[in-house]
Scaffold this motif. Sequence first.
Motif, PDB file in Angstrom:
ATOM      1  N   ALA A  24     -41.955 -49.844  35.362  1.00 27.65           N
ATOM      2  CA  ALA A  24     -42.922 -49.978  34.217  1.00 27.65           C
ATOM      3  C   ALA A  24     -43.272 -48.304  33.830  1.00 27.65           C
ATOM      4  O   ALA A  24     -43.462 -48.367  32.405  1.00 27.65           O
ATOM      5  N   VAL A  25     -43.369 -47.497  34.686  1.00 28.42           N
ATOM      6  CA  VAL A  25     -43.411 -46.047  34.188  1.00 28.42           C
ATOM      7  C   VAL A  25     -42.386 -45.469  33.388  1.00 28.42           C
ATOM      8  O   VAL A  25     -42.446 -44.963  32.110  1.00 28.42           O
ATOM      9  N   LEU A  26     -41.024 -45.831  33.579  1.00 25.07           N
ATOM     10  CA  LEU A  26     -39.907 -45.719  32.857  1.00 25.07           C
ATOM     11  C   LEU A  26     -39.913 -46.263  31.651  1.00 25.07           C
ATOM     12  O   LEU A  26     -39.660 -45.332  30.477  1.00 25.07           O
ATOM     13  N   ALA A  27     -40.194 -47.505  31.460  1.00 24.19           N
ATOM     14  CA  ALA A  27     -40.268 -47.953  29.972  1.00 24.19           C
ATOM     15  C   ALA A  27     -41.368 -47.381  29.229  1.00 24.19           C
ATOM     16  O   ALA A  27     -41.249 -47.290  28.113  1.00 24.19           O
ATOM     17  N   MET A  28     -42.452 -47.405  29.912  1.00 27.36           N
ATOM     18  CA  MET A  28     -43.667 -46.749  29.074  1.00 27.36           C
ATOM     19  C   MET A  28     -43.186 -45.217  28.460  1.00 27.36           C
ATOM     20  O   MET A  28     -43.481 -44.948  27.444  1.00 27.36           O
ATOM     21  N   ALA A  29     -42.414 -44.333  29.458  1.00 25.74           N
ATOM     22  CA  ALA A  29     -42.098 -43.211  29.100  1.00 25.74           C
ATOM     23  C   ALA A  29     -41.243 -43.210  27.851  1.00 25.74           C
ATOM     24  O   ALA A  29     -41.238 -42.353  27.036  1.00 25.74           O
ATOM     25  N   ARG A  30     -40.092 -44.355  27.853  1.00 25.63           N
ATOM     26  CA  ARG A  30     -39.297 -44.174  26.823  1.00 25.63           C
ATOM     27  C   ARG A  30     -39.987 -44.493  25.684  1.00 25.63           C
ATOM     28  O   ARG A  30     -39.479 -43.980  24.585  1.00 25.63           O
ATOM     29  N   THR A  31     -40.845 -45.485  25.577  1.00 26.06           N
ATOM     30  CA  THR A  31     -41.467 -45.829  24.569  1.00 26.06           C
ATOM     31  C   THR A  31     -42.487 -44.616  23.911  1.00 26.06           C
ATOM     32  O   THR A  31     -42.508 -44.742  22.495  1.00 26.06           O
ATOM     33  N   LEU A  32     -42.950 -43.797  24.715  1.00 24.46           N
ATOM     34  CA  LEU A  32     -43.906 -42.580  24.200  1.00 24.46           C
ATOM     35  C   LEU A  32     -42.964 -41.287  24.001  1.00 24.46           C
ATOM     36  O   LEU A  32     -43.435 -40.390  23.576  1.00 24.46           O
ATOM     37  N   GLY A  33     -41.566 -41.446  24.106  1.00 27.68           N
ATOM     38  CA  GLY A  33     -40.630 -40.333  24.053  1.00 27.68           C
ATOM     39  C   GLY A  33     -41.150 -39.381  25.281  1.00 27.68           C
ATOM     40  O   GLY A  33     -40.803 -38.003  24.756  1.00 27.68           O
ATOM     41  N   MET A  34     -41.222 -39.700  26.319  1.00 30.28           N
ATOM     42  CA  MET A  34     -41.491 -38.658  27.336  1.00 30.28           C
ATOM     43  C   MET A  34     -40.501 -38.530  28.470  1.00 30.28           C
ATOM     44  O   MET A  34     -39.640 -39.691  28.793  1.00 30.28           O
ATOM     45  N   ASP A  35     -40.183 -37.397  29.055  1.00 36.28           N
ATOM     46  CA  ASP A  35     -39.101 -37.250  30.091  1.00 36.28           C
ATOM     47  C   ASP A  35     -40.181 -37.908  31.281  1.00 36.28           C
ATOM     48  O   ASP A  35     -41.116 -37.642  31.642  1.00 36.28           O
ATOM     49  N   VAL A  36     -39.438 -38.213  32.599  1.00 37.50           N
ATOM     50  CA  VAL A  36     -39.854 -38.703  33.707  1.00 37.50           C
ATOM     51  C   VAL A  36     -38.980 -38.063  34.833  1.00 37.50           C
ATOM     52  O   VAL A  36     -37.790 -38.025  34.902  1.00 37.50           O
TER      53      VAL A  36
END
Length: 978
Positions: free
Chosen positions: A924-936
């Motif tokens: 979920a965190v990875l999907a959310m980060a991709r949506t917001l354009g953030m690195d994880v």
Amino acid sequence: MPASVRVLEGVAIPEPPTRPGEIDAVVLRMAETVFGCRNARLVWVSGTNAEGQLRRHQWPTTPLTQEEARLIDAALARRASVAGGVVGNGWVRMAHSLDYARAVFLADWPEACALPGGTPAGLVDFLTLLSARMRAEIELVAAHNATGRIGKAAQLQTALYSIADLASSELDMREMLRRTHAVVAGLMYAENFLIALHEPERDTVRFVYDADENGTNGFTVGEEVPAARLRNSLTLAVIRSGLPAMGPSHQLREQFGLEPAGEFGPGSADWLGVPMVSEGVVRGALVVQSYNRRGRYTEADRAQLGFVAQHILIALQRKQVQMELEHRVEDRTRALTEEVLERQRGEKLQSALYSIADLASSDLDMAEMLRRIHLVVAELMYARNLIIALYDIERETLRVIYHADEKDPGIIDTGVDIPEAQMRDTMTLGVIRSGRAVMGPPVQVVRQLGIPEGVYFGAIAEDVLGVPMVSEGTVRGAVLVQSYDAAERYGEEDRALLAYVAQHILTALDRKQAQAELENRVTDRTRELAKVVGALREQIGERERAEQQLMHETMHDSLTGLPNRSFLYEALERAIARMQRNPDHRFAVLFLDLDRFKVVNDSVGHLAGDEMLKQAGARLAGCVRPFDVVARLGGDEFAVLLEDVNLPEEACHVAQRAIESLSEPMHISGKELFTSASVGIALGHSRYRRAEELLRDADVAMYRAKAHGRQRFEIFDERLHREALQLLELENDLRRAIQRYEFEPHFQPIVRLSDLHVVGYEALLRWRHPQRGLVPPGEFLEVAEENGSVEQIDWQLFERACREIGLLGEDSGYVTLNVSPRHFRSPTLAEQMLDLFDTYQLSHDRIRLEVTEGALLDNPEQVRVTLEALRNSGIVAALDDFGTGYSSLSYLHRFPLHSIKIDRSFVSALQRGERGGSAAVVRAVLAMARTLGMDVIAEGVETDEQRDYLLEMGCELGQGFLFSRARPASEWAAQLRH
């Protein structure tokens, strides 16, 4: 061997200290007869003289030739026989050294005796016996010389002791110097003896002693003579030069450039003078002289006289000081005697004045007071006949208040006002009119006062003394004394004394009159005061009631009516003191506050909160005994003092009753409100010395109860005490660590999971403790957050990390710094961070900041403004430990965040094949980060399985022990070099 002294022909040989006996001559004749030698002689050494030269003796005493002296020196040096040159006609001169004695046998021998084996038979035995004889002779002479020196030293010591005794004796100066002369005469020829003292400041000479067989030396003993007058004197020459002089006077005069003897006496055959020196200054000279050529002085005499001269100077100075001291004592004694007499007179006068003052303030009537004043005056002067009169200038009357007369005792009525006209020709009124003192026979006094001659009031006296009594420039009366005895006359001292006493009599009279007036006023005032007393008593009662009310308000809480903190502190101090006196006494303190009281205040208002505090105080009071103390400390904090608690269980029972009582619902303003309490208990102990210590420990126990779930109690025990001490020690260590800059960054790499390439580092805080070594932040960071020191620690970490970034290499990527939520309370944080990076000339793309979810929620608007300011300058931010807090998606889009870090707790729990759990959160965190354009970035990667699973889920970055632990920058730099 010391150097020998050569005695050449023509030089006199000093006589030996003991005359050789006839045995020496017999031995030499025997040697010539038995062995055939000739011109035999003995030479021996008996020590050294005062100049360090050998003292040599010989028999016969005829002088030695140079050749003989050389042979003797060679024999002594070699301690063997030495042959000289040929004397003539077959004779050879030989010197035989005598064993065990510093002696030589010298004689002329036939030439055959000088050849090897040519020694006459028996000569060796003869020389051995002669050696023993000479050794005994030399030892005897040495002992005789030593005895003589010891005797002379003892004689000199005795003389010095005698001089010291004379200096401290009670003899006068002349007798002391005469006896000193006798002591010096016992040491040397001193029939002609002179002592002169020099005064450098005035450049004068005073001859303090002179004894001369030829009479005077041209001066008087004791006379102080200018030095210029003595310019032709040998004595002054010694004083000026500061050196001793010895020899015939005419030679010494030539040496000093003086004229032949003249006014200072005849010349002497031998003259010896030594200076007397004190502290480097010549204070005089000591002189002896002889008019007979047989009385010659030696160097020993000069040395002795120089030594004695210094002791005589000390004796003279001591005697002079003693005499001056005696004169000063005599002068001081006379002054003190006069001072004592004057003081006695002053004390007597002072005592009289005190007596007059006491009489003025006494309860005696006027007549008795004046009679006793008369007796006091009579002790100071002749005053059998005394009159005291007062003058009334307004009514022009004279009133005699006291009269005592030997011849006319009742001539005047006392206490009666007499018109001035009836007294105009009296001396009493004359003194008052003139305003000045008079003294002398009546005829002279009336003339001074302008009274007609021949007019007298009463019997005629021999002498009269009268003084006015003046107050503030006005003549108020007069005091007169008179004498009918021709032997009793008054003087100036009596006049001054009576004038002084008169003023005190006037003061006493005024005081007596004022006292009488005061007594009248006091009587009137007493009646007035009696009326006021009743009213004052009512006021006092009212004031006492007000003070009691004020005291109650001072020591009690205005809201609940319970005792306040001051009241509780006094009660605790008494309980502690009682335990110190009686160790069997037991007591306990309960510290509690209401749970969630702030929620009640914020929701239903402060009035409801105040009512809750009142009901809570009432319920607590109902849980204890009447003599226990329930106090409100402030806010929602209460404390209970339990006296005479025998067991800890009793305190626990009271705490449980309080918790149960406070958990019951409270009906306030039509609402049913609930609260609870957390209680900390501290038991009385001998280690406590102050009330603050007890409340502190009870407070610690109360916070422990809150930490364990609230609505419970905890007892402060040794474990909590140790934890409190450890916490205090940790706080102290933190303060010292900040001062010593003991905090340092350790850098953990952030890698690309696909190829393990390092893209950056995270600067992690470490504390290098001097005793405990490297301390991780989990052991101290919470304490630093609570005491507010975390900001100082962070800034030290930031500064050192910026300084060490260069050690990581140019291709090391970025470095992230963890920023505590407290920093975001400052509106200047962005400016401070940028200034720090610019100071170390760091590119902004090499620095990233990490913030926690708590920082975003604490002050969101301030955090947003700060992060945007940093983002505009090229510094991006990462959200640390995502998923451990609220994990709300609502704030992610509000803040300029660049990346998200998944907490290690989710990474460590990853398992393949599970549908929920940690894997679902990570996806979920990875999907959310991709949506917001953030690195994880995944934290805490420790195994290859975790790394592979993260890659499968699409996580590209990670950090953890699998790749490297956090290490100092110096280690990374060393790794780069290799």
